[in-house]
Design a protein around this motif. Structure first.
Motif, mmCIF file in Angstrom:
data_model
loop_
_atom_site.group_PDB
_atom_site.id
_atom_site.type_symbol
_atom_site.label_atom_id
_atom_site.label_comp_id
_atom_site.label_asym_id
_atom_site.label_seq_id
_atom_site.Cartn_x
_atom_site.Cartn_y
_atom_site.Cartn_z
ATOM 1 N N GLU A 257 0.834 -1.207 0.000
ATOM 2 C CA GLU A 257 0.000 0.000 0.000
ATOM 3 C C GLU A 257 0.868 1.256 0.000
ATOM 4 N N GLY A 258 1.948 1.230 0.775
ATOM 5 C CA GLY A 258 2.861 2.371 0.800
ATOM 6 C C GLY A 258 3.522 2.602 -0.544
ATOM 7 N N GLU A 259 3.874 1.512 -1.222
ATOM 8 C CA GLU A 259 4.482 1.643 -2.549
ATOM 9 C C GLU A 259 3.482 2.176 -3.564
ATOM 10 N N ARG A 260 2.280 1.640 -3.524
ATOM 11 C CA ARG A 260 1.301 1.975 -4.561
ATOM 12 C C ARG A 260 0.642 3.328 -4.352
ATOM 13 N N LYS A 261 0.244 3.617 -3.125
ATOM 14 C CA LYS A 261 -0.529 4.837 -2.897
ATOM 15 C C LYS A 261 0.334 6.042 -2.566
ATOM 16 N N ARG B 291 9.635 -3.440 -13.556
ATOM 17 C CA ARG B 291 9.909 -2.039 -13.250
ATOM 18 C C ARG B 291 9.253 -1.715 -11.927
ATOM 19 N N ARG B 292 9.655 -0.612 -11.394
ATOM 20 C CA ARG B 292 8.995 -0.112 -10.185
ATOM 21 C C ARG B 292 7.874 0.817 -10.622
ATOM 22 N N GLU B 293 6.861 0.217 -11.205
ATOM 23 C CA GLU B 293 5.773 1.006 -11.774
ATOM 24 C C GLU B 293 5.089 1.846 -10.722
ATOM 25 N N HIS B 294 4.814 1.236 -9.578
ATOM 26 C CA HIS B 294 4.054 1.950 -8.564
ATOM 27 C C HIS B 294 4.872 3.107 -7.992
ATOM 28 N N HIS B 295 6.146 2.877 -7.784
ATOM 29 C CA HIS B 295 6.992 3.947 -7.247
ATOM 30 C C HIS B 295 7.102 5.085 -8.259
ATOM 31 N N GLU B 296 7.332 4.728 -9.513
ATOM 32 C CA GLU B 296 7.446 5.748 -10.553
ATOM 33 C C GLU B 296 6.121 6.471 -10.736
#
Length: 115
Positions: free
Chosen positions: A8-12, A96-101
């Motif tokens: 959740e922290g990564e995505r939101k 990839r780090r889609e959520h972070h990006e």
């Protein structure tokens, strides 16, 4: 629960995986400890009991207490390590780090919109 909070922290919020799992560990430490301690304290009477039939219940109590201690150690120490290793494996396999990006991109667009 730690993994759910980290995801959740990564995505939101667009956190890096290291920061996300660190914050998840801090947030979930108390509930994990409270649950384990409640179960452990519930098994103590089995360990210290005396009287008829206690020789049959004592090994069960010792097993419960030992299992709770081992599972607590595994939960608190290995879950963050495995989470980060799986993240690195995902990147190594071409992910990839889609959520972070995406989180950073959204934050930049929001700042641009407000100004």
């Amino acid at each position: 629960m730690m993994v759910d909070f980290a995801l959740e922290g990564e995505r939101k919020r667009g956190l890096a995986p290291e920061r996300a799992i660190f914050e998840a560990c801090l947030e979930r430490f108390r509930p994990i400890m409270m649950t384990t301690m409640a179960a452990l304290l519930g098994a103590i009477p089995l360990v210290v009991a005396s009287g008829p039939g206690s020789e049959l219940r004592r090994p069960l109590g010792i097993t419960i207490v030992g299992g709770l201690i081992i599972s607590q150690i595994l939960t608190l120490y290995t879950t963050p390590v495995i989470y980060l290793l799986l993240d690195r494996l995902h990147l190594w396999l071409g992910g990839r780090r889609e959520h972070h990006e995406r989180g950073i991109f959204c934050a930049q667009r929001w700042r641009a919109f407000r100004s």
